[in-house]
Design an enzyme around this catalytic site. Structure first.
Site, PDB file in Angstrom:
ATOM      1  N   SER A   1       5.638  -5.175  -0.105  1.00 34.80           N
ATOM      2  CA  SER A   1       5.982  -4.133   0.855  1.00 34.80           C
ATOM      3  C   SER A   1       7.490  -4.119   1.115  1.00 34.80           C
ATOM      4  O   SER A   1       8.274  -4.084   0.166  1.00 34.80           O
ATOM      5  CB  SER A   1       5.162  -4.345   2.133  1.00 34.80           C
ATOM      6  OG  SER A   1       5.208  -3.216   2.968  1.00 34.80           O
TER       7      SER A   1
ATOM      8  N   ASP B   1      -0.386  -0.632   0.426  1.00 32.56           N
ATOM      9  CA  ASP B   1       0.486  -1.767   0.712  1.00 32.56           C
ATOM     10  C   ASP B   1      -0.027  -3.064   0.077  1.00 32.56           C
ATOM     11  O   ASP B   1      -1.200  -3.412   0.199  1.00 32.56           O
ATOM     12  CB  ASP B   1       0.572  -1.928   2.235  1.00 32.56           C
ATOM     13  CG  ASP B   1       1.653  -2.884   2.676  1.00 32.56           C
ATOM     14  OD1 ASP B   1       1.504  -4.096   2.417  1.00 32.56           O
ATOM     15  OD2 ASP B   1       2.642  -2.428   3.274  1.00 32.56           O
TER      16      ASP B   1
END
Length: 287
Positions: free
Chosen positions: A41, A164
């Site tokens: 991320s 994510d």
């Protein structure tokens, strides 16, 4: 410097990752390099600037660009279904013609292996993109790694949809060891005292993500995965195979913090922690 394979693991955490930006800039100051780097991320985005050698580029995103509503805002969510403007951050701003371009050539020329973790929307399993999946002015794998479920739309990459990376592999310590790292340095975005709890609002995310059952399952088990990875990291640290940077709990911020002053404080804590631990880190790298 040791001849062993040294890895860098950078956890995600949205705006909390200003801490890691401070640590990474001090790595650049001390000319510390790695054989392998894996980011998750916002940690993957931080790692890209680090591998490009672009000191303080990450800091600008946390303290200057964060003021731009196209970067992060609930207005984005109402208009586009995404709090973070992923295409704007990792496209418009970061491309060669953008206001703060990532030095793509420098990333590619850096001999360090670089992986970016995303979560396959359908299976809920981690996908490890690498440098060869990046293209000049196309950083889609990083966008995919940053696509928070519910708060962002899934990102299409190579004919699949991704969310994510923290959903499926928040702290990819095992991945680093599996790829031959003898030692790792890990940058966390949360204090050592943090204990991951089950995700809240299950009814909401299970409904919103009904087309992505694997992601729902991964979210259901995320706290279990996270705790196992922390346990593995602590074990590796006790064995002398891991060195950990983690912020203290003096600054309470959320994933969506937009206060530049708070972000600067967090960055400065990262710099401070590096400075405090430099001699010990140097010994760890040489051993």
């Amino acid at each position: 410097m040791s001849t062993k394979k040294i890895g860098l693991v950078v956890e995600g955490g949205g705006m909390k990752c200003a801490y890691g930006a401070g640590v990474l800039d001090r790595f650049l100051d001390k000319h510390i390099s790695f054989d392998y780097c894996v980011g998750v991320s916002a940690g993957a985005a931080n790692a890209a600037s680090f591998l490009a050698g672009q000191r303080e580029r990450n800091l600008r995103f946390y303290t200057i660009h964060v003021k731009d509503p196209k970067y992060i805002s609930f207005r984005n969510y109402i208009r586009d279904g995404q709090i973070f403007g992923l295409q704007y951050i990792y496209g418009t701003m970061s491309n060669s013609g953008g206001i703060d371009p990532l030095d793509y050539e420098a990333v590619m020329q850096n001999p360090c292996e670089y992986e970016i973790v995303a979560t396959d929307g359908i299976t809920g399993k981690p996908k490890y993109f690498n440098k060869n999946d990046l293209r000049k002015d196309d950083f889609t794998p990083i966008m995919a790694s940053c696509a928070l479920p519910v708060f962002c739309k899934p990102v299409q990459c190579q004919n699949r949809y991704y969310y994510d990376g923290g959903v499926s592999d928040s702290i990819p310590v095992q991945r680093a060891f599996d790829l031959g790292c003898d030692k790792i340095i890990t940058i966390l975005s949360k204090p050592r005292s943090f204990v991951k709890q089950p995700e809240g609002h299950r009814k909401i995310y299970s409904h919103k993500l009904r087309k992505f059952p694997g992601t729902v399952r991964a979210l259901d088990q995320r706290h279990v995965m996270y705790r196992k990875e922390i346990a593995l990291l602590k074990q590796a640290e006790a064995e002398g195979r891991a060195f950990v940077f983690a912020p203290d709990d003096t600054i309470k911020i959320s994933t969506f913090t937009k206060d530049p002053a708070v972000e600067q404080q967090l960055y400065d804590i990262g710099v401070r922690d590096f400075n405090r631990n430099w001699k010990t880190l140097e010994e760890f790298l040489k051993a």
